[in-house]
Design an enzyme around this catalytic site. Structure first.
Site, PDB file in Angstrom:
ATOM      1  N   CYS A 122      17.573  -5.725  -1.469  1.00 23.38           N
ATOM      2  CA  CYS A 122      16.849  -6.698  -0.621  1.00 23.38           C
ATOM      3  C   CYS A 122      17.342  -8.136  -0.787  1.00 23.38           C
ATOM      4  CB  CYS A 122      15.356  -6.638  -0.898  1.00 23.38           C
ATOM      5  SG  CYS A 122      14.675  -5.010  -0.646  1.00 23.38           S
ATOM      6  N   HIS A 264      11.638 -12.973   1.253  1.00 21.85           N
ATOM      7  CA  HIS A 264      11.831 -11.540   1.488  1.00 21.85           C
ATOM      8  C   HIS A 264      10.481 -10.935   1.872  1.00 21.85           C
ATOM      9  CE1 HIS A 264      12.895  -7.460   1.258  1.00 21.85           C
ATOM     10  NE2 HIS A 264      12.356  -7.221   0.078  1.00 21.85           N
ATOM     11  N   ASN A 294       9.334  -3.766   5.508  1.00 20.33           N
ATOM     12  CA  ASN A 294      10.392  -4.256   4.623  1.00 20.33           C
ATOM     13  C   ASN A 294      11.726  -3.673   5.098  1.00 20.33           C
ATOM     14  OD1 ASN A 294      12.204  -4.737   2.568  1.00 20.33           O
ATOM     15  ND2 ASN A 294      10.842  -4.126   0.910  1.00 20.33           N
TER      16      ASN A 294
HETATM   17  N1  ACO Z   1      -2.764   4.984   1.224  1.00 21.51           N
HETATM   18  C1  ACO Z   1      -3.917   5.124   0.532  1.00 21.51           C
HETATM   19  N2  ACO Z   1      -3.939   5.049  -0.816  1.00 21.51           N
HETATM   20  C2  ACO Z   1      -2.783   4.810  -1.455  1.00 21.51           C
HETATM   21  C3  ACO Z   1      -1.553   4.677  -0.769  1.00 21.51           C
HETATM   22  C4  ACO Z   1      -1.568   4.783   0.637  1.00 21.51           C
HETATM   23  N3  ACO Z   1      -0.465   4.666   1.379  1.00 21.51           N
HETATM   24  N4  ACO Z   1      -0.572   4.454  -1.680  1.00 21.51           N
HETATM   25  C5  ACO Z   1      -1.158   4.464  -2.890  1.00 21.51           C
HETATM   26  N5  ACO Z   1      -2.480   4.699  -2.762  1.00 21.51           N
HETATM   27  C6  ACO Z   1      -3.507   4.775  -3.798  1.00 21.51           C
HETATM   28  C7  ACO Z   1      -2.907   5.032  -5.186  1.00 21.51           C
HETATM   29  O1  ACO Z   1      -2.711   6.408  -5.385  1.00 21.51           O
HETATM   30  C8  ACO Z   1      -3.962   4.441  -6.078  1.00 21.51           C
HETATM   31  O2  ACO Z   1      -4.994   5.396  -6.222  1.00 21.51           O
HETATM   32  P1  ACO Z   1      -5.751   5.549  -7.630  1.00 21.51           P
HETATM   33  O3  ACO Z   1      -6.412   4.210  -7.878  1.00 21.51           O
HETATM   34  O4  ACO Z   1      -6.693   6.658  -7.352  1.00 21.51           O
HETATM   35  O5  ACO Z   1      -4.672   5.846  -8.623  1.00 21.51           O
HETATM   36  C9  ACO Z   1      -4.532   3.281  -5.277  1.00 21.51           C
HETATM   37  O6  ACO Z   1      -4.146   3.498  -3.923  1.00 21.51           O
HETATM   38  C10 ACO Z   1      -4.000   1.936  -5.736  1.00 21.51           C
HETATM   39  O7  ACO Z   1      -2.583   2.069  -5.926  1.00 21.51           O
HETATM   40  P2  ACO Z   1      -1.686   0.866  -6.413  1.00 21.51           P
HETATM   41  O8  ACO Z   1      -0.290   1.382  -6.596  1.00 21.51           O
HETATM   42  O9  ACO Z   1      -2.338   0.145  -7.565  1.00 21.51           O
HETATM   43  O10 ACO Z   1      -1.784  -0.083  -5.148  1.00 21.51           O
HETATM   44  P3  ACO Z   1      -1.191  -1.512  -4.972  1.00 21.51           P
HETATM   45  O11 ACO Z   1      -2.247  -2.455  -4.619  1.00 21.51           O
HETATM   46  O12 ACO Z   1      -0.268  -1.891  -6.106  1.00 21.51           O
HETATM   47  O13 ACO Z   1      -0.301  -1.326  -3.663  1.00 21.51           O
HETATM   48  C11 ACO Z   1       2.027  -1.126  -3.121  1.00 21.51           C
HETATM   49  C12 ACO Z   1       0.806  -0.426  -3.677  1.00 21.51           C
HETATM   50  C13 ACO Z   1       1.732  -1.508  -1.679  1.00 21.51           C
HETATM   51  C14 ACO Z   1       3.212  -0.178  -3.161  1.00 21.51           C
HETATM   52  C15 ACO Z   1       2.306  -2.398  -3.961  1.00 21.51           C
HETATM   53  O14 ACO Z   1       2.314  -2.076  -5.345  1.00 21.51           O
HETATM   54  C16 ACO Z   1       3.629  -3.048  -3.631  1.00 21.51           C
HETATM   55  O15 ACO Z   1       3.845  -3.510  -2.520  1.00 21.51           O
HETATM   56  N6  ACO Z   1       4.530  -3.174  -4.627  1.00 21.51           N
HETATM   57  C17 ACO Z   1       5.831  -3.779  -4.418  1.00 21.51           C
HETATM   58  C18 ACO Z   1       6.752  -2.750  -3.838  1.00 21.51           C
HETATM   59  C19 ACO Z   1       7.977  -3.379  -3.239  1.00 21.51           C
HETATM   60  O16 ACO Z   1       7.966  -4.509  -2.840  1.00 21.51           O
HETATM   61  N7  ACO Z   1       9.038  -2.592  -3.152  1.00 21.51           N
HETATM   62  C20 ACO Z   1      10.243  -3.018  -2.529  1.00 21.51           C
HETATM   63  C21 ACO Z   1      11.123  -3.760  -3.460  1.00 21.51           C
HETATM   64  S1  ACO Z   1      12.356  -4.540  -2.589  1.00 21.51           S
HETATM   65  C22 ACO Z   1      13.758  -3.564  -2.435  1.00 21.51           C
HETATM   66  O17 ACO Z   1      14.677  -3.736  -3.163  1.00 21.51           O
HETATM   67  C23 ACO Z   1      13.915  -2.489  -1.453  1.00 21.51           C
END
Ligand code: ACO
Length: 337
Positions: A122, A264, A294
């Site tokens: 990214c 980003h 993204n």
């Molecule tokens: N729908 C419903 N529930 C979900 C989903 C979904 N799509 N995905 C996860 N959950 C659940 C999880 O299982 C978890 O349940 P639990 O509490 O029973 O365990 C709950 O929701 C909370 O999960 P978290 O992982 O804590 O949620 P978070 O608020 O962190 O959001 C997310 C997840 C959106 C992935 C976030 O962590 C994020 O954006 N992280 C950064 C990722 C990123 O930017 N990646 C790209 C990097 S850049 C590159 O190089 C490509």
């Protein structure tokens, strides 16, 4: 004699097919998994994304890159023959070899140019523009085409609900040209970094030479993204904030004097946290992740292009770009448009 580098044109292109959060929710139910529009909007800010059809030649990574490049050249008032060098930032190339820069070169007819791909995921577009700047400042190149383009939908496990909601496909491009060292319109500062100790926060285990895609590997989806989203979120906020502050200081531009922030587009909550820490108001932040998700190396050039074309970013204004990606790579740049 010393030179500077300036960005003189931008362009972008996206595949036709829109995939909404509701579409993803419907797909996931087929595998007994749940998600919904509200969860995705609240946790990420994403409403829909574009998905390319790679059976259609026009939606290959290099074809989207070529469309974005042609628009950027048109804005810069340049022809493909004016390009000396192509830097193609991608982690989802058309082919393992040759480079996507070569596919693009023949598609746009940039016959004089040499080209190469860079993979900083990214952060790729920022790495690409900073690399272009170095070639220009050394006197090696005059006109460099930098493309950030991805077709990441093909590296996603569509049964992994934390990953499949985030990504989309698209391409952005910029023309970077030689400028007099003291010209107001130029790249003012930049900072690039890597922390390889964090590589496994986001990676694709198979498909490179370390792990062949055998039927067994395929069945385990090891050729698709593996991501620790929660940890990445924290590292992203810290790293983006550090990069932004360092680059602004180097450019001697206090945050209050900045006109626009083009971060980003990974997650709206990451962007809000960083803007808040750096002291930038959300009115100054360019966002396109609601409509495209993204798009990795394409997020910054496509957001930049949209804001230049709709007149938000005006001549003489100062812009901060700031990216992080798998690696963990990070990079920021301050420039005057
Ligand atoms: N729908 C419903 N529930 C979900 C989903 C979904 N799509 N995905 C996860 N959950 C659940 C999880 O299982 C978890 O349940 P639990 O509490 O029973 O365990 C709950 O929701 C909370 O999960 P978290 O992982 O804590 O949620 P978070 O608020 O962190 O959001 C997310 C997840 C959106 C992935 C976030 O962590 C994020 O954006 N992280 C950064 C990722 C990123 O930017 N990646 C790209 C990097 S850049 C590159 O190089 C490509």
């Amino acid at each position: 004699m010393e030179f500077a580098a300036k960005i003189t044109g931008t362009g972008s292109a996206f595949p036709e097919r829109r995939m909404t959060n509701d579409d993803i929710a419907r797909e996931l139910t087929k595998f007994g998994l749940e998600t919904n529009d509200q969860w995705i909007r609240e946790r990420t800010g994403i409403v829909e994304r574009r998905i390319s059809n790679v059976e259609n030649e026009a939606e290959l990574n290099s074809s989207l890159g070529a469309q974005a490049a042609q628009r950027a050249l048109e804005m810069a008032g340049k022809t493909p023959e004016d390009i000396d060098q192509i830097i193609y930032a991608t982690c989802s190339p058309d082919t393992a070899l040759p480079s996507t820069a070569c596919w693009l070169q023949q598609k746009i007819g940039a016959r004089r140019a040499w080209g190469m791909d860079i993979n900083a995921v990214c952060s790729g577009f920022v790495f690409g523009v900073v690399t272009a700047e170095q070639f220009i400042r050394s006197g090696y190149s005059k006109t460099v085409l930098v493309v950030g383009a991805e077709v990441l939908s093909h590296f996603i496990n569509w049964q992994d609900r934390t990953v499949c909601i985030l990504f989309g496909d698209g391409a952005g491009a910029a023309v970077v040209e030689k400028a007099p060292a003291r010209l107001s319109r130029r790249i003012l500062s930049s900072y690039l970094s890597c922390d390889g100790t964090l590589s496994k926060l986001l990676y694709v285990p198979a498909g490179g030479s370390a792990m062949e895609v055998t039927p067994d590997v395929y069945a385990q989806n090891l050729h698709k993204f593996r991501m620790n989203g929660r940890e990445l979120f924290k590292v992203a906020v810290r790293t983006l904030t550090e990069c932004a502050l360092r680059t602004l200081e180097q450019a001697r531009v206090p945050a209050v004097k900045l006109d626009w922030f083009v971060p980003h587009q990974a997650n709206l909550r990451i962007i809000e946290a960083v803007a808040n820490r750096v002291g930038i108001s959300m009115e100054q932040v360019i966002i396109n992740l609601d409509r495209y998700g993204n798009t990795s190396a394409a997020t910054i050039p496509t957001a930049l292009d949209e804001a230049i074309r709709d007149g938000r970013i005006q001549e003489g204004q100062t812009v901060l770009t700031d990216a992080f990606g798998a690696g963990l790579t990070a990079g920021a740049m301050v420039f005057r448009w």
